[in-house]
Design a protein around this motif. Structure first.
Motif, PDB file in Angstrom:
ATOM      1  N   THR B  38      -5.767 -36.005  -3.303  1.00 30.30           N
ATOM      2  CA  THR B  38      -4.312 -35.933  -3.339  1.00 30.30           C
ATOM      3  C   THR B  38      -3.896 -35.113  -4.553  1.00 30.30           C
ATOM      4  O   THR B  38      -4.678 -34.925  -5.489  1.00 30.30           O
ATOM      5  N   MET B  39      -2.655 -34.636  -4.523  1.00 31.12           N
ATOM      6  CA  MET B  39      -2.144 -33.863  -5.664  1.00 31.12           C
ATOM      7  C   MET B  39      -2.131 -34.709  -6.920  1.00 31.12           C
ATOM      8  O   MET B  39      -2.470 -34.238  -8.006  1.00 31.12           O
ATOM      9  N   MET B  40      -1.727 -35.950  -6.765  1.00 32.30           N
ATOM     10  CA  MET B  40      -1.544 -36.807  -7.948  1.00 32.30           C
ATOM     11  C   MET B  40      -2.867 -37.251  -8.560  1.00 32.30           C
ATOM     12  O   MET B  40      -3.012 -37.267  -9.786  1.00 32.30           O
ATOM     13  N   ARG B  41      -3.827 -37.601  -7.720  1.00 33.13           N
ATOM     14  CA  ARG B  41      -5.040 -38.246  -8.231  1.00 33.13           C
ATOM     15  C   ARG B  41      -6.284 -37.373  -8.142  1.00 33.13           C
ATOM     16  O   ARG B  41      -7.349 -37.752  -8.614  1.00 33.13           O
ATOM     17  N   GLY B  42      -6.141 -36.175  -7.521  1.00 30.01           N
ATOM     18  CA  GLY B  42      -7.292 -35.283  -7.408  1.00 30.01           C
ATOM     19  C   GLY B  42      -8.316 -35.816  -6.415  1.00 30.01           C
ATOM     20  O   GLY B  42      -7.975 -36.505  -5.461  1.00 30.01           O
TER      21      GLY B  42
END
Lengths: 113, 117
Positions: B38-42
């Motif tokens: 995800t963008m937030m958590r990689g």
């Protein structure tokens, strides 16, 4: 848990320029890997490092395993448009036998022709 | 070699539905990994198997997620029931397993992009 700090988050460069990115960790790693991911695809391995101080090249790419075992860098020389993508560092910790990798958040590279 | 094969490439579903993601590892590889991006958590490791046995599932978010590897050539990741926050790209990777020769190189599939509405 173990975390990797990768920088910079993004880079905008001109074709022909050299690029440098790095990863640091608060804990020791036994292996450092550098992957590249292009849109709609999975990460592809570029370079693998297994010994502190090791310096390895793959064409225009050069990566080093830091002496302290807590960092690694990746350099790209004479960048070309197809270098565009997201570059990830990944490290394997010292837990014996574990294959678990920790990934950095990535460096997004844009190359202007 | 065909590489790691994942299916489907894209999945759109409604909240509450069951989702099953599939992976065929590279032939001869002993270890299989499921990641979520995800963008937030990689990129986060959810679970990995060695010789079809789950070794580390500490990354599985909650009981709604389950993974199986019934044989050396097939694995599934199931989400039941799915929620909008499960929307992400899910990757499967495989490796020869850890030893001095294999050196822990993981080969990734192209991923499944999941959207839960």
């Amino acid at each position: 848990g173990q975390q990797l700090n990768q920088s910079p988050q993004s880079m905008f460069i001109q074709e022909g320029e050299d690029v440098s990115m790095n990863c640091t960790s608060s804990s020791i790693f036994n292996t450092w890997l550098w992957y590249k991911q292009e849109p709609g695809e999975g990460p592809v391995l570029l370079i693998a490092l297994y010994k502190a101080g090791e310096l390895t090249s793959n064409g225009r790419l050069t990566a080093q395993f830091g002496i302290t075992r807590k960092d690694s860098f990746l350099n790209i020389s004479a960048s070309i448009p197809s270098d565009v993508g997201i570059y990830f560092c990944a490290g394997r910790g010292t837990q014996g036998g574990s294959e678990k990798l920790v990934f950095g958040k990535g460096t997004k590279l844009t190359v202007n022709p | 070699d065909a590489g790691v094969i994942q299916s489907p490439r894209h999945e759109v579903t409604e909240m509450g539905q069951e989702v099953t993601l599939r992976c065929k590892p590279i032939s001869g590889h002993n270890s299989l990994f499921w990641y979520r991006q995800t963008m937030m958590r990689g990129l986060e490791l959810l679970i990995y198997f060695n010789n079809n046995v789950p070794i580390d599932d500490s990354g599985m978010p909650e009981d709604r997620f389950s993974a199986k590897m019934p044989n050396a050539s097939f694995s599934t990741l199931k989400i039941q029931p799915s929620e909008p926050r499960d929307s992400a790209v899910y990757f499967c990777a495989s490796s020869l397993g850890w030893d001095r020769l294999a050196k822990n190189i993981q080969y990734f599939g192209a991923g499944t992009r999941l959207s839960v509405l």
